[in-house]
Write a protein that holds these residues in place. Structure first.
Motif, PDB file in Angstrom:
ATOM      1  N   GLN A 157      -3.609 -12.342  -1.156  1.00  0.00           N
ATOM      2  CA  GLN A 157      -4.494 -12.837  -2.209  1.00  0.00           C
ATOM      3  C   GLN A 157      -5.265 -11.680  -2.832  1.00  0.00           C
ATOM      4  N   ALA A 158      -5.717 -11.896  -4.038  1.00  0.00           N
ATOM      5  CA  ALA A 158      -6.522 -10.878  -4.718  1.00  0.00           C
ATOM      6  C   ALA A 158      -7.728 -10.518  -3.847  1.00  0.00           C
ATOM      7  N   GLY A 159      -7.980  -9.213  -3.754  1.00  0.00           N
ATOM      8  CA  GLY A 159      -9.072  -8.728  -2.932  1.00  0.00           C
ATOM      9  C   GLY A 159      -8.672  -8.326  -1.526  1.00  0.00           C
ATOM     10  N   ASP A 160      -7.487  -8.722  -1.126  1.00  0.00           N
ATOM     11  CA  ASP A 160      -6.987  -8.396   0.212  1.00  0.00           C
ATOM     12  C   ASP A 160      -6.486  -6.952   0.279  1.00  0.00           C
ATOM     13  N   SER A 161      -6.124  -6.553   1.491  1.00  0.00           N
ATOM     14  CA  SER A 161      -5.582  -5.213   1.730  1.00  0.00           C
ATOM     15  C   SER A 161      -4.185  -5.319   2.311  1.00  0.00           C
ATOM     16  N   LEU A 162      -3.434  -4.245   2.122  1.00  0.00           N
ATOM     17  CA  LEU A 162      -2.068  -4.181   2.641  1.00  0.00           C
ATOM     18  C   LEU A 162      -1.748  -2.709   2.882  1.00  0.00           C
ATOM     19  N   ARG A 163      -0.948  -2.447   3.898  1.00  0.00           N
ATOM     20  CA  ARG A 163      -0.558  -1.068   4.188  1.00  0.00           C
ATOM     21  C   ARG A 163       0.958  -0.952   4.189  1.00  0.00           C
ATOM     22  N   LEU A 164       1.467  -0.063   3.378  1.00  0.00           N
ATOM     23  CA  LEU A 164       2.892   0.209   3.333  1.00  0.00           C
ATOM     24  C   LEU A 164       3.208   1.468   4.143  1.00  0.00           C
ATOM     25  N   SER A 165       4.374   1.457   4.770  1.00  0.00           N
ATOM     26  CA  SER A 165       4.840   2.616   5.521  1.00  0.00           C
ATOM     27  C   SER A 165       6.242   2.979   5.061  1.00  0.00           C
ATOM     28  N   CYS A 166       6.553   4.256   5.159  1.00  0.00           N
ATOM     29  CA  CYS A 166       7.888   4.721   4.786  1.00  0.00           C
ATOM     30  C   CYS A 166       8.251   5.879   5.705  1.00  0.00           C
ATOM     31  N   ALA A 167       9.317   5.708   6.454  1.00  0.00           N
ATOM     32  CA  ALA A 167       9.745   6.724   7.393  1.00  0.00           C
ATOM     33  C   ALA A 167      11.083   7.319   6.975  1.00  0.00           C
ATOM     34  N   ALA A 168      11.155   8.623   7.017  1.00  0.00           N
ATOM     35  CA  ALA A 168      12.410   9.318   6.735  1.00  0.00           C
ATOM     36  C   ALA A 168      13.153   9.557   8.045  1.00  0.00           C
ATOM     37  N   SER A 169      14.439   9.321   8.027  1.00  0.00           N
ATOM     38  CA  SER A 169      15.238   9.528   9.236  1.00  0.00           C
ATOM     39  C   SER A 169      16.529  10.259   8.886  1.00  0.00           C
ATOM     40  N   PRO A 211      -3.869  -8.944  -8.973  1.00  0.00           N
ATOM     41  CA  PRO A 211      -2.573  -9.518  -9.373  1.00  0.00           C
ATOM     42  C   PRO A 211      -1.698  -8.512 -10.124  1.00  0.00           C
ATOM     43  N   GLU A 212      -2.306  -7.627 -10.884  1.00  0.00           N
ATOM     44  CA  GLU A 212      -1.516  -6.640 -11.632  1.00  0.00           C
ATOM     45  C   GLU A 212      -0.893  -5.568 -10.736  1.00  0.00           C
ATOM     46  N   ASP A 213      -1.225  -5.566  -9.454  1.00  0.00           N
ATOM     47  CA  ASP A 213      -0.564  -4.670  -8.501  1.00  0.00           C
ATOM     48  C   ASP A 213       0.772  -5.243  -8.019  1.00  0.00           C
ATOM     49  N   VAL A 233       5.527  -6.398  -3.104  1.00  0.00           N
ATOM     50  CA  VAL A 233       4.117  -6.739  -2.907  1.00  0.00           C
ATOM     51  C   VAL A 233       3.745  -7.763  -3.977  1.00  0.00           C
ATOM     52  N   THR A 234       3.272  -8.908  -3.536  1.00  0.00           N
ATOM     53  CA  THR A 234       2.868  -9.965  -4.448  1.00  0.00           C
ATOM     54  C   THR A 234       1.413 -10.297  -4.192  1.00  0.00           C
ATOM     55  N   VAL A 235       0.602 -10.211  -5.247  1.00  0.00           N
ATOM     56  CA  VAL A 235      -0.824 -10.491  -5.133  1.00  0.00           C
ATOM     57  C   VAL A 235      -1.130 -11.736  -5.954  1.00  0.00           C
ATOM     58  N   VAL A 262      13.081   4.432   4.946  1.00  0.00           N
ATOM     59  CA  VAL A 262      12.991   3.009   5.274  1.00  0.00           C
ATOM     60  C   VAL A 262      11.538   2.580   5.140  1.00  0.00           C
ATOM     61  N   GLU A 263      11.316   1.582   4.278  1.00  0.00           N
ATOM     62  CA  GLU A 263       9.966   1.105   3.993  1.00  0.00           C
ATOM     63  C   GLU A 263       9.670  -0.169   4.759  1.00  0.00           C
ATOM     64  N   SER A 264       8.381  -0.406   4.942  1.00  0.00           N
ATOM     65  CA  SER A 264       7.944  -1.659   5.543  1.00  0.00           C
ATOM     66  C   SER A 264       6.521  -1.944   5.102  1.00  0.00           C
ATOM     67  N   GLY A 265       6.110  -3.204   5.243  1.00  0.00           N
ATOM     68  CA  GLY A 265       4.720  -3.548   5.013  1.00  0.00           C
ATOM     69  C   GLY A 265       4.416  -4.392   3.799  1.00  0.00           C
ATOM     70  N   GLY A 266       5.400  -4.689   2.982  1.00  0.00           N
ATOM     71  CA  GLY A 266       5.131  -5.522   1.815  1.00  0.00           C
ATOM     72  C   GLY A 266       4.867  -6.969   2.207  1.00  0.00           C
ATOM     73  N   GLY A 267       4.468  -7.761   1.233  1.00  0.00           N
ATOM     74  CA  GLY A 267       4.235  -9.170   1.508  1.00  0.00           C
ATOM     75  C   GLY A 267       3.425  -9.839   0.430  1.00  0.00           C
ATOM     76  N   LEU A 268       3.015 -11.064   0.724  1.00  0.00           N
ATOM     77  CA  LEU A 268       2.217 -11.877  -0.186  1.00  0.00           C
ATOM     78  C   LEU A 268       0.780 -11.897   0.299  1.00  0.00           C
TER      79      LEU A 268
END
Length: 120
Positions: free
Chosen positions: A13-25, A87-89, A116-118, A5-11
């Motif tokens: 701006q270029a130059g910003d940071s984001l952290r994705l998480s993925c937990a196995a259950s 943006p290419e990410d 994830v939208t940049v 189960v993943e979490s952490g995506g979103g919109l």
């Protein structure tokens, strides 16, 4: 049933940071390699980064120096810290794991994907 189960995506701006998480259950015996892949519109899914149970990592050239993969084995969780986003990410990011369940059956697991939208 073992799942990711993943979490952490979103919109962002270029130059910003984001952290994705993925937990196995589920009924997990062990997990070997965990990783993140991404798929941009009209493109094939590609490896972003992966990490072994011992902590060895490798990255796609396009994200080296900007992204960091890590994991918490006690929590069966993998993270992807993404800095200096471009943006290419922009893509759907998928978590992946090589796991064995409590019956010692091998499973290749995929998460449902997180967008994830940049923006520029």
């Amino acid at each position: 049933q073992v799942q990711l189960v993943e979490s952490g995506g979103g919109l962002v701006q270029a130059g910003d940071s984001l952290r994705l998480s993925c937990a196995a259950s589920g009924s997990i015996f062990s997990i070997n390699v965990m990783g993140w892949y991404r798929q941009a519109p009209g493109k094939q899914r590609e490896l972003v980064a992966r990490i072994s149970s011992g902590g060895s990592t490798n990255y796609a050239d396009s994200v080296k120096g900007r992204f960091t993969i890590s994991r918490d084995n006690a929590k069966n969780t993998v993270y992807l810290q993404m800095n200096s986003l471009k943006p290419e990410d922009t893509a759907v990011y998928y978590c992946n794991a090589d796991a064995w369940d409590s019956s010692h059956r091998y499973l290749e697991l995929w998460g449902q994907g997180t967008l994830v939208t940049v923006s520029t």
